[in-house]
Motif scaffolding. Structure first.
Motif, short mmCIF file in Angstrom:
data_model
loop_
_atom_site.label_atom_id
_atom_site.label_comp_id
_atom_site.label_asym_id
_atom_site.label_seq_id
_atom_site.Cartn_x
_atom_site.Cartn_y
_atom_site.Cartn_z
N GLY A 178 71.24 35.06 48.55
CA GLY A 178 72.25 36.25 48.90
C GLY A 178 73.59 35.62 49.47
N LEU A 179 74.68 36.33 49.36
CA LEU A 179 75.70 36.10 50.14
C LEU A 179 75.75 36.43 51.28
CD1 LEU A 179 76.70 35.55 47.15
CD2 LEU A 179 78.94 36.65 47.68
N ASP A 180 76.27 35.73 52.52
CA ASP A 180 76.73 36.13 53.84
C ASP A 180 77.12 37.49 53.87
OD1 ASP A 180 76.56 35.46 56.74
OD2 ASP A 180 78.54 35.90 56.61
N GLN A 181 76.55 38.37 54.39
CA GLN A 181 76.92 39.92 54.40
C GLN A 181 78.16 40.09 55.21
OE1 GLN A 181 76.08 42.49 52.31
NE2 GLN A 181 75.09 40.84 51.43
N GLU A 182 78.50 39.46 56.36
CA GLU A 182 79.72 39.56 57.02
C GLU A 182 80.82 39.11 56.43
OE1 GLU A 182 80.09 37.89 61.32
OE2 GLU A 182 77.99 38.97 61.61
N THR A 183 80.79 38.01 55.79
CA THR A 183 81.78 37.27 55.02
C THR A 183 82.14 38.27 53.90
OG1 THR A 183 80.83 35.00 55.55
CG2 THR A 183 82.48 35.07 53.75
N LEU A 184 81.21 38.73 52.99
CA LEU A 184 81.50 39.63 52.03
C LEU A 184 82.10 40.94 52.46
CD1 LEU A 184 80.95 39.72 48.83
CD2 LEU A 184 78.76 40.81 49.58
N GLN A 185 81.73 41.48 53.52
CA GLN A 185 82.53 42.71 54.11
C GLN A 185 83.92 42.44 54.54
OE1 GLN A 185 79.33 44.44 56.97
NE2 GLN A 185 78.20 44.65 55.17
N GLU A 186 83.94 41.50 55.14
CA GLU A 186 85.27 41.10 55.49
C GLU A 186 86.24 40.89 54.43
OE1 GLU A 186 86.75 41.77 58.37
OE2 GLU A 186 88.69 40.06 58.32
N ALA A 187 85.71 40.37 53.45
CA ALA A 187 86.30 40.07 52.09
C ALA A 187 86.63 41.38 51.46
CB ALA A 187 85.65 39.17 51.26
N VAL A 188 85.88 42.30 51.45
CA VAL A 188 86.12 43.79 50.92
C VAL A 188 87.10 44.36 51.68
CG1 VAL A 188 84.98 45.89 50.69
CG2 VAL A 188 83.71 43.76 50.02
N ARG A 189 87.15 44.31 52.89
CA ARG A 189 87.84 44.83 54.01
C ARG A 189 89.70 44.50 53.67
NH1 ARG A 189 91.14 44.35 58.09
NH2 ARG A 189 90.50 42.34 58.63
N CYS A 190 89.46 42.89 53.47
CA CYS A 190 90.65 42.64 53.20
C CYS A 190 91.49 42.86 52.07
CB CYS A 190 90.75 40.77 53.44
SG CYS A 190 90.53 40.35 54.84
N ILE A 191 90.63 42.78 50.74
CA ILE A 191 91.31 43.18 49.61
C ILE A 191 91.43 44.71 49.55
CG2 ILE A 191 90.22 43.37 47.18
CD1 ILE A 191 88.72 40.71 47.53
N ARG A 192 90.75 45.43 50.07
CA ARG A 192 90.99 46.87 50.04
C ARG A 192 92.38 47.23 50.71
NH1 ARG A 192 85.95 49.53 52.07
NH2 ARG A 192 85.05 50.05 50.05
#
Ligand code: NAD
Length: 243
Positions: free
Chosen positions: A168-182
């Motif tokens: 699995g991907l690191d969830q914190e990194t993934l969530q921060e990527a989602v936030r930035c892209i959004r």
């Protein structure tokens, strides 16, 4: 629109934007002489006893650890590689306050070497390695200098902090990527075949109208781009606003 008109649009959009996010993959580093997986000279066109996805999977790592490290040292580590024009352009855009994050599938650390500070490494980094028994951290040099299975002083296997298939991907990194892209007003996607999930699905979080796709070959998401540039990622460097 011809290629030079497209570049002009990109230049203008970059000029107007104050919240660019870049999302990239292996194609960003091919001009630094690190081969990609699916491009014309990519790893997937070379022949091995096992497919690269198999070798780079968690179960293969667990069951064929020595073979994994032989392939990993040979094909995934490029200690001599230097950032190229695209890495440097993105670092410059961050310095100018325009690029708010680089979201990368790459594991080579070249965005940071170019000077980018906000880099979200979805798949980890070859520069970080950790003993799977005692947690002691190690640098790349230890892996390069080791033979066979790299071991910690405590006897544990030193595992690269790289996300293998089945992991699995690191969830914190993934969530921060989602936030930035959004929150981005412009999303530049480049040098990625957009086939590796969940990373490729990140595009779905972009809500703006300036989705730029720069890639040498076609991708399944070309139709979603507001601006499609079929060419090298170094185009970015040609489209920077003057300081
Ligand atoms: P990919 O190999 O699937 O696709 C690369 C894409 O980039 C291809 O579509 C290719 O046509 C394009 N490309 C190649 N050179 C380019 C250039 N100079 N300019 C523009 N486009 C170019 O790569 P991916 O989508 O990132 O997925 C592969 C996975 O492999 C990733 O998860 C990544 O972790 C890993 N990987 C990383 C590295 C690295 O760290 N440098 C290298 C190889 C693979």
């Amino acid at each position: 629109m011809d290629a030079s008109e497209k570049k002009e649009v990109l230049r203008q959009w970059i000029k107007e934007s104050g919240n660019i996010v870049f999302f990239g993959g292996a194609g960003v580093s091919t001009e630094s002489n690190i081969p990609d997986f699916r491009g014309v000279d990519g790893l997937y066109r070379q022949k091995y006893k096992y497919r690269p996805e198999t070798i780079l999977s968690h179960s293969f790592y667990e069951t064929h650890t020595e073979e994994f490290f032989a392939f990993y040292r040979d094909k995934m580590l490029f200690p001599e590689a230097q950032p190229n024009a695209a890495h440097l352009a993105l670092a410059r855009l961050e310095e100018q306050g325009k690029c708010k994050a680089v979201v990368t599938q790459n594991i080579d650390g070249l965005h940071q070497a170019a000077g980018s500070k906000k880099v979200l490494e979805l798949h980890g980094s070859v520069l970080r390695n950790t003993c799977s028994r005692c947690g002691r951290p190690y640098g790349l040099q230890t892996i390069l200098e080791s033979e066979g299975i790299p071991r910690c002083e405590c006897g544990g296997v030193i595992k690269p902090d790289v996300v293998l298939y089945e992991e699995g991907l690191d969830q914190e990194t993934l969530q921060e990527a989602v936030r930035c892209i959004r929150e981005a007003d412009m999303l530049i996607v480049g040098g990625t075949s957009l086939t590796v999930y969940p990373a490729a699905g990140l595009i779905d979080y972009y809500r703006g109208r300036r989705l730029v796709l720069i890639n040498k070959s076609e991708t399944g998401m070309d139709g979603r781009a507001d601006l499609l540039l079929n060419g090298p990622i170094s185009i970015l460097a040609e489209c920077l606003p003057k300081a």
